[in-house]
Scaffold this motif. Structure first.
Motif, PDB file in Angstrom:
ATOM      1  N   PHE A  82       0.842  -1.191   0.000  1.00 15.39           N
ATOM      2  CA  PHE A  82       0.000   0.000   0.000  1.00 15.39           C
ATOM      3  C   PHE A  82       0.887   1.254   0.000  1.00 15.39           C
ATOM      4  CE2 PHE A  82      -2.470  -3.299   2.174  1.00 15.39           C
ATOM      5  CZ  PHE A  82      -3.683  -3.224   1.508  1.00 15.39           C
ATOM      6  N   THR A  98     -10.188  -0.538   2.329  1.00 13.97           N
ATOM      7  CA  THR A  98      -9.274  -0.870   1.231  1.00 13.97           C
ATOM      8  C   THR A  98     -10.002  -1.481   0.043  1.00 13.97           C
ATOM      9  OG1 THR A  98      -8.850  -3.009   2.292  1.00 13.97           O
ATOM     10  CG2 THR A  98      -7.296  -1.211   2.748  1.00 13.97           C
ATOM     11  N   VAL A 104      -5.973   1.003  -4.192  1.00  9.86           N
ATOM     12  CA  VAL A 104      -5.458  -0.175  -3.506  1.00  9.86           C
ATOM     13  C   VAL A 104      -6.418  -1.359  -3.508  1.00  9.86           C
ATOM     14  CG1 VAL A 104      -4.099   1.330  -2.001  1.00  9.86           C
ATOM     15  CG2 VAL A 104      -6.340   0.510  -1.230  1.00  9.86           C
ATOM     16  N   ASN A 107      -5.118  -4.933  -4.200  1.00  6.35           N
ATOM     17  CA  ASN A 107      -3.914  -5.394  -3.498  1.00  6.35           C
ATOM     18  C   ASN A 107      -4.172  -6.777  -2.887  1.00  6.35           C
ATOM     19  OD1 ASN A 107      -1.818  -5.749  -1.466  1.00  6.35           O
ATOM     20  ND2 ASN A 107      -1.394  -3.576  -1.685  1.00  6.35           N
ATOM     21  N   TYR A 118      -6.158   1.450   5.948  1.00  5.80           N
ATOM     22  CA  TYR A 118      -4.750   1.833   5.843  1.00  5.80           C
ATOM     23  C   TYR A 118      -4.634   3.346   5.983  1.00  5.80           C
ATOM     24  CZ  TYR A 118      -0.302   3.014   3.523  1.00  5.80           C
ATOM     25  OH  TYR A 118       0.935   3.524   3.216  1.00  5.80           O
TER      26      TYR A 118
END
Length: 411
Positions: A82, A98, A104, A107, A118
């Protein structure tokens, strides 16, 4: 230059700064671990890392709550990162969810490690390069408050300061290593100069002097004698230049050899004048000297003091036109004596005065001979005696160099 090229250059600079820290793959440090633990506690986040973003991976300089084997390997490929997006943006990246975030959302760490939220703050260098992040992560979707972001930002600033300190240390180590390498090279060159070069120069000089002694002094040998005189003068000049180089190097290293003994200052002045008068007058320059030193005694290396006077007088002769005058003088003072060498040359411009004792500096290089070390050596010798040296001059009014030596009683 295209935008792509600009970005590529910027990334190359960033990676160069990152490697300059010496922190990639370095052992963990308590200074960073403390800040990482503090970030985790303050934001009540189960995961916190200080992450450096390399070209193809991220490296955890410090981590809290990271599962094995990542906590041991201390890094992942960039596809799990990230933080690479925070570094790319160069500004905070705050992600409450997220899975729903455009940057992101794909991910693999979301599914594999359960990262649901995050918050990352870039670690910026003084010139604006983001080397990595201080980040926190949560396993649940959460709204990061303004206080969370402010606290994380303050902690990230502390991490950046620590990194800057490491960069300063790494740079100093590099400079010190380069200095040591330069000193070794200098010593090697001096070894060559003092042995491999000086010996053949002495051979040339002695051979020329021998041939001048045995060669008949008649018209038939006149041309040969003239050439031998040129060879002898050139060899002597080269020997003086080698001596200057060796003296300058030993002064710079603080290893100047001296044998100080008590000497009357007036006797040193007279000895210098006896040796210098023929050289000065040979150039068509008047020579004068004044002794005001009385009975003052200095504790000095006589040869070194004469070397200083010779260097100063030689410099004066170079810059004094035919018909001018060079004057050596001595004055007594409170606890010291003052020697001086004055000329009637063109003088020295005010902006040049601060540089006259620098190595290899010459006021007017065109048409000048020598190494440019004479004044540097004079400065080093005087300093080694506990005295000081300076110059007073004005354009068109000549120049006078002064130096002091403490009297034996003062020492």
């Amino acid at each position: 230059m295209s935008t792509t090229q600009v970005l590529a250059n910027r990334e190359a600079e960033r990676l160069a700064r990152l490697r300059a820290t010496g922190l990639l793959d370095a052992p963990a440090e308590e200074a960073f671990d403390r800040l990482t633990r503090l970030a985790s506690r303050m934001l009540k986040a189960p995961l916190s890392t200080v992450t450096l973003v390399d070209a193809d991976r991220q490296f955890y300089m410090s981590c809290v709550g990271v599962p094995e084997p990542l906590a041991t390997t201390r890094g992942t490929p960039l596809e799990f990162s990230f933080c690479k997006h925070t570094v790319m943006l160069g500004e905070p990246l705050i992600v409450p969810d997220t899975r729903a975030h455009a940057l992101v959302g794909d991910n693999p760490a979301i599914e594999q490690f359960g990262v649901a939220a995050y918050a990352g703050i870039p670690l910026l260098t003084s010139d604006g390069h983001a080397l990595g992040t201080l980040c926190v992560m949560d396993f649940e979707v959460r709204h990061w408050t303004d206080d969370d972001v402010r606290n994380l930002t303050d902690l990230a600033a502390s991490v950046s300061t620590e990194i800057e300190l490491r960069m300063d240390i790494a740079q100093r180590v590099k400079v010190e290593q380069e200095l040591q390498r330069t000193v070794r090279l200098r010593d090697e060159v001096l070894g060559i100069v003092s042995h491999d070069l000086r010996n053949p120069v002495h051979t040339v000089q002695l051979s020329a002097e021998f041939l001048l002694e045995v060669l008949p002094r008649d018209d038939a040998g006149a041309a040969t004698r003239k050439q031998l005189e040129i060879i002898r003068r050139a060899a002597r000049r080269m020997d003086r230049m080698i001596s200057d180089l060796l003296d300058a190097a030993t002064i710079a290293a603080g290893h100047l050899s001296m044998e100080p003994r008590p000497h009357r200052a007036a006797a040193l002045l007279r000895s210098a004048c006896e040796g210098l008068r023929p050289i000065v007058e040979e150039k068509g320059i008047r020579f004068d000297w004044r002794d005001g030193g009385g009975e003052a005694v200095v504790h000095a290396d006589a040869d070194r003091v004469l070397q200083v006077l010779g260097n100063l007088a030689g410099n004066a002769v170079k810059f004094t036109p035919e018909g001018g005058c060079v004057t050596l003088a001595l004055e007594g003072g409170e606890g010291q004596v003052v020697f001086s060498v004055a000329d009637t040359g063109p003088g020295i411009a005010p902006e040049q005065l601060p540089h006259v004792f620098e190595q290899f500096w010459q006021a007017d290089r065109a048409g000048r001979n020598g190494t440019g070390l004479g004044l540097t050596i004079a400065h080093g010798i005087v300093a080694a005696h506990g005295g000081r040296i300076w110059v007073e001059s004005a354009p068109g009014q000549g120049a006078t160099f002064f130096f002091t030596l403490p009297t034996a009683a003062a020492e």
